[in-house]
Motif scaffolding. Structure first.
Motif, PDB file in Angstrom:
ATOM      1  N   VAL A 204     -16.403  10.117  10.944  1.00 50.54           N
ATOM      2  CA  VAL A 204     -16.831  11.521  11.027  1.00 50.54           C
ATOM      3  C   VAL A 204     -15.643  12.459  11.192  1.00 50.54           C
ATOM      4  N   LYS A 205     -14.492  11.924  11.556  1.00 59.15           N
ATOM      5  CA  LYS A 205     -13.286  12.739  11.746  1.00 59.15           C
ATOM      6  C   LYS A 205     -12.406  12.781  10.496  1.00 59.15           C
ATOM      7  N   ALA A 206     -12.858  12.187   9.413  1.00 53.10           N
ATOM      8  CA  ALA A 206     -12.067  12.183   8.177  1.00 53.10           C
ATOM      9  C   ALA A 206     -11.810  13.609   7.707  1.00 53.10           C
ATOM     10  N   SER A 207     -10.640  13.806   7.112  1.00 50.68           N
ATOM     11  CA  SER A 207     -10.261  15.122   6.595  1.00 50.68           C
ATOM     12  C   SER A 207      -9.605  14.957   5.232  1.00 50.68           C
ATOM     13  N   ILE A 208      -9.293  16.054   4.591  1.00 54.49           N
ATOM     14  CA  ILE A 208      -8.601  16.000   3.307  1.00 54.49           C
ATOM     15  C   ILE A 208      -7.273  15.272   3.447  1.00 54.49           C
ATOM     16  N   VAL A 209      -6.556  15.555   4.535  1.00 55.03           N
ATOM     17  CA  VAL A 209      -5.243  14.938   4.749  1.00 55.03           C
ATOM     18  C   VAL A 209      -5.382  13.444   5.003  1.00 55.03           C
ATOM     19  N   SER A 210      -6.277  13.060   5.914  1.00 53.91           N
ATOM     20  CA  SER A 210      -6.424  11.636   6.226  1.00 53.91           C
ATOM     21  C   SER A 210      -6.957  10.863   5.024  1.00 53.91           C
ATOM     22  N   ASP A 211      -7.851  11.467   4.257  1.00 50.63           N
ATOM     23  CA  ASP A 211      -8.374  10.790   3.068  1.00 50.63           C
ATOM     24  C   ASP A 211      -7.291  10.587   2.011  1.00 50.63           C
ATOM     25  N   ALA A 212      -6.399  11.550   1.883  1.00 56.99           N
ATOM     26  CA  ALA A 212      -5.305  11.413   0.910  1.00 56.99           C
ATOM     27  C   ALA A 212      -4.391  10.252   1.296  1.00 56.99           C
ATOM     28  N   LEU A 213      -4.069  10.165   2.581  1.00 56.27           N
ATOM     29  CA  LEU A 213      -3.245   9.054   3.069  1.00 56.27           C
ATOM     30  C   LEU A 213      -3.977   7.726   2.888  1.00 56.27           C
ATOM     31  N   ALA A 214      -5.272   7.722   3.214  1.00 61.94           N
ATOM     32  CA  ALA A 214      -6.067   6.502   3.106  1.00 61.94           C
ATOM     33  C   ALA A 214      -6.144   6.018   1.660  1.00 61.94           C
ATOM     34  N   ALA A 215      -6.393   6.928   0.743  1.00 61.86           N
ATOM     35  CA  ALA A 215      -6.511   6.551  -0.663  1.00 61.86           C
ATOM     36  C   ALA A 215      -5.207   5.946  -1.188  1.00 61.86           C
ATOM     37  N   ALA A 216      -4.083   6.548  -0.826  1.00 65.77           N
ATOM     38  CA  ALA A 216      -2.787   6.017  -1.259  1.00 65.77           C
ATOM     39  C   ALA A 216      -2.545   4.637  -0.661  1.00 65.77           C
ATOM     40  N   SER A 217      -2.884   4.469   0.621  1.00 65.39           N
ATOM     41  CA  SER A 217      -2.701   3.181   1.287  1.00 65.39           C
ATOM     42  C   SER A 217      -3.558   2.108   0.630  1.00 65.39           C
ATOM     43  N   ILE A 218      -4.819   2.425   0.367  1.00 64.05           N
ATOM     44  CA  ILE A 218      -5.730   1.458  -0.264  1.00 64.05           C
ATOM     45  C   ILE A 218      -5.196   1.017  -1.625  1.00 64.05           C
ATOM     46  N   GLN A 219      -4.777   1.981  -2.429  1.00 64.62           N
ATOM     47  CA  GLN A 219      -4.263   1.659  -3.770  1.00 64.62           C
ATOM     48  C   GLN A 219      -3.049   0.737  -3.692  1.00 64.62           C
ATOM     49  N   MET A 220      -2.158   1.004  -2.735  1.00 56.97           N
ATOM     50  CA  MET A 220      -0.943   0.189  -2.589  1.00 56.97           C
ATOM     51  C   MET A 220      -1.275  -1.238  -2.170  1.00 56.97           C
ATOM     52  N   ILE A 221      -2.252  -1.388  -1.287  1.00 52.90           N
ATOM     53  CA  ILE A 221      -2.633  -2.730  -0.828  1.00 52.90           C
ATOM     54  C   ILE A 221      -3.344  -3.500  -1.930  1.00 52.90           C
ATOM     55  N   ILE A 222      -4.303  -2.857  -2.591  1.00 56.44           N
ATOM     56  CA  ILE A 222      -5.020  -3.517  -3.688  1.00 56.44           C
ATOM     57  C   ILE A 222      -4.056  -3.931  -4.792  1.00 56.44           C
ATOM     58  N   ASP A 223      -3.043  -3.118  -5.048  1.00 53.28           N
ATOM     59  CA  ASP A 223      -2.032  -3.428  -6.060  1.00 53.28           C
ATOM     60  C   ASP A 223      -1.291  -4.724  -5.740  1.00 53.28           C
ATOM     61  N   CYS A 224      -1.235  -5.078  -4.447  1.00 53.87           N
ATOM     62  CA  CYS A 224      -0.522  -6.294  -4.030  1.00 53.87           C
ATOM     63  C   CYS A 224      -1.427  -7.527  -3.979  1.00 53.87           C
ATOM     64  N   THR A 225      -2.737  -7.350  -4.155  1.00 56.16           N
ATOM     65  CA  THR A 225      -3.635  -8.501  -4.003  1.00 56.16           C
ATOM     66  C   THR A 225      -3.444  -9.593  -5.062  1.00 56.16           C
ATOM     67  N   PRO A 226      -3.057  -9.279  -6.310  1.00 52.71           N
ATOM     68  CA  PRO A 226      -2.787 -10.394  -7.239  1.00 52.71           C
ATOM     69  C   PRO A 226      -1.687 -11.326  -6.725  1.00 52.71           C
ATOM     70  N   LYS A 227      -0.657 -10.755  -6.101  1.00 54.94           N
ATOM     71  CA  LYS A 227       0.406 -11.593  -5.535  1.00 54.94           C
ATOM     72  C   LYS A 227      -0.107 -12.377  -4.328  1.00 54.94           C
ATOM     73  N   MET A 228      -1.025 -11.803  -3.575  1.00 55.52           N
ATOM     74  CA  MET A 228      -1.621 -12.535  -2.456  1.00 55.52           C
ATOM     75  C   MET A 228      -2.364 -13.764  -2.962  1.00 55.52           C
ATOM     76  N   LEU A 229      -3.126 -13.596  -4.019  1.00 58.79           N
ATOM     77  CA  LEU A 229      -3.874 -14.721  -4.587  1.00 58.79           C
ATOM     78  C   LEU A 229      -2.936 -15.780  -5.161  1.00 58.79           C
ATOM     79  N   LEU A 230      -1.847 -15.333  -5.786  1.00 61.49           N
ATOM     80  CA  LEU A 230      -0.844 -16.279  -6.291  1.00 61.49           C
ATOM     81  C   LEU A 230      -0.189 -17.042  -5.144  1.00 61.49           C
ATOM     82  N   ALA A 231       0.104 -16.327  -4.062  1.00 60.17           N
ATOM     83  CA  ALA A 231       0.717 -16.964  -2.895  1.00 60.17           C
ATOM     84  C   ALA A 231      -0.216 -18.004  -2.286  1.00 60.17           C
ATOM     85  N   LEU A 232      -1.512 -17.691  -2.238  1.00 56.04           N
ATOM     86  CA  LEU A 232      -2.487 -18.663  -1.736  1.00 56.04           C
ATOM     87  C   LEU A 232      -2.515 -19.908  -2.612  1.00 56.04           C
ATOM     88  N   GLN A 233      -2.508 -19.687  -3.908  1.00 56.18           N
ATOM     89  CA  GLN A 233      -2.565 -20.798  -4.860  1.00 56.18           C
ATOM     90  C   GLN A 233      -1.315 -21.666  -4.751  1.00 56.18           C
TER      91      GLN A 233
END
Length: 374
Positions: A204-233
């Motif tokens: 409920v405390k989300a704002s334009i600023v926090s959402d912008a930071l959150a969206a960038a963080s999510i994209q960066m983490i998801i971008d690394c998930t293929p390497k995570m799966l490779l590392a697991l394999q």
């Protein structure tokens, strides 16, 4: 709607930033207490770099390296006593979330007398030791938040000290300290950061600023998930290069900035019981629950869920569940009585009121059941 944004921590990023910016320690005091765990800071070189930096500017130090995973209240009081006995005037915390959480509590308790029964009440004097943080995992974001999470045996959960006093003065981000993190730790901490960012957008405390930071963080983490799966394999952390390590560290830092403004949601409230009673790593606990909560949001507020899923390039919450399933592997066993007990504890937390989509106790039980379905 009125929103505030407050993040007073100075953040220094880059190779060898601790040693290169050693003069910053002189502003904090003359004698430091280094708060850390028993081994990892020694293995990854971070403790050595901090000591080198302090010695180069003539600052004395004492080491408190007794911080365990999920630090206890007694650990914080022990560290504070050591700080007082040795006359230290600032704290340096090195490590993952545990040393940083402990470091904040120690900084508070070394500066003022607080009885244990009053520790989580928030009635503090305006006194705290300055803090410098050196995170060595990419997940907690504690280096830029005002929260200290301690294991609270009386309440049989993890409990938060929350105060603007606990924002570190300065933080040093150097991804080289995360290079040798194992595959499981890398994934669990990344999922912790992902959960912070997603939960921030569901607050409920989300704002334009926090959402912008959150969206960038999510994209960066998801971008690394293929390497995570490779590392697991491959069963090897060598799948991650320094560029990915830096990306995850910065994503974690940004997700920390998010929850410093928004707080967390029911995912954390439910996850604390998994950690306390079942010994499940905090980031893993969040990951086991996050997809099911997003499915609930998808039903109640599809536009909000779609906004979050878009940052992952997903169309449905089921796609996030599938990805988390691959990353987390076989799930632990939780019986019906445990689910009932954990749900009853979680529904009583402040996190529920912080949710845009507020689940009922029945919803919590359903999320637990679905999260641990075989």
């Amino acid at each position: 709607m009125t929103n505030n944004y407050y993040m007073p921590t100075k953040v220094i990023m880059g190779d060898d930033c601790v040693v290169k910016n050693c003069e910053l320690f002189k502003v904090l005091g003359r004698k430091a207490l280094i708060v850390t765990g028993t081994q990892s800071a020694k293995r990854n070189g971070s403790e050595k770099d901090v000591k080198t930096a302090l010695e180069s500017v003539g600052i004395q130090y004492q080491v408190f390296d007794k911080v365990m995973s999920n630090p206890t209240i007694s650990c914080a009081y022990e560290g504070a006593s050591l700080a007082k006995e040795n006359g230290v005037d600032f704290i340096i915390a090195i490590g993952g979330g545990s040393p940083m959480d402990a470091g904040k509590a120690i900084a508070l308790l070394a500066a003022q007398d607080i009885e244990e029964e009053s520790l989580f009440l928030g009635n503090y004097q305006n006194k705290v030791l300055p803090m410098a943080f050196v995170p060595t995992t990419a997940g907690t974001g504690s280096e830029v938040t005002q929260y200290s999470i301690l294991t609270n045996d009386k309440a049989q959960t993890k409990t938060s000290i929350a105060s603007d006093l606990l924002f570190p003065t300065v933080t040093f981000l150097d991804a080289k300290y995360t290079v040798h993190l194992g595959v499981t730790t890398t994934i669990n901490t990344a999922i912790d950061a992902l959960s912070h960012a997603v939960e921030g957008m569901l607050s409920v405390k989300a704002s334009i600023v926090s959402d912008a930071l959150a969206a960038a963080s999510i994209q960066m983490i998801i971008d690394c998930t293929p390497k995570m799966l490779l590392a697991l394999q491959a069963g090897s952390e060598a799948a991650f290069d320094l560029e990915q390590r830096e990306q995850l560290l910065q994503a974690s830092f940004m997700a920390g900035m998010v929850i410093a403004q928004t707080g967390t949601t029911v995912v954390h409230a439910m996850g604390y019981s998994l950690t306390y009673f079942k010994g499940i790593d905090h980031g893993r606990a969040n990951g086991l629950l996050l997809g099911e909560y997003l499915k609930l949001v998808e039903k109640a507020q599809p536009d909000l869920a779609a906004k979050i899923l878009k940052t992952m390039s997903f169309a449905k919450a089921e796609q996030l569940l599938e990805l988390l399933g691959k990353l987390l592997g076989q799930r632990e066993e939780i019986n019906a009585e445990e689910i009932k007990f954990y749900s009853k504890k979680a529904i009583q937390t402040k996190n529920i009121a912080n949710c845009i989509v507020k689940p009922t106790e029945d919803d919590l039980r359903t999320m637990f059941v679905q999260s641990f379905a075989k």
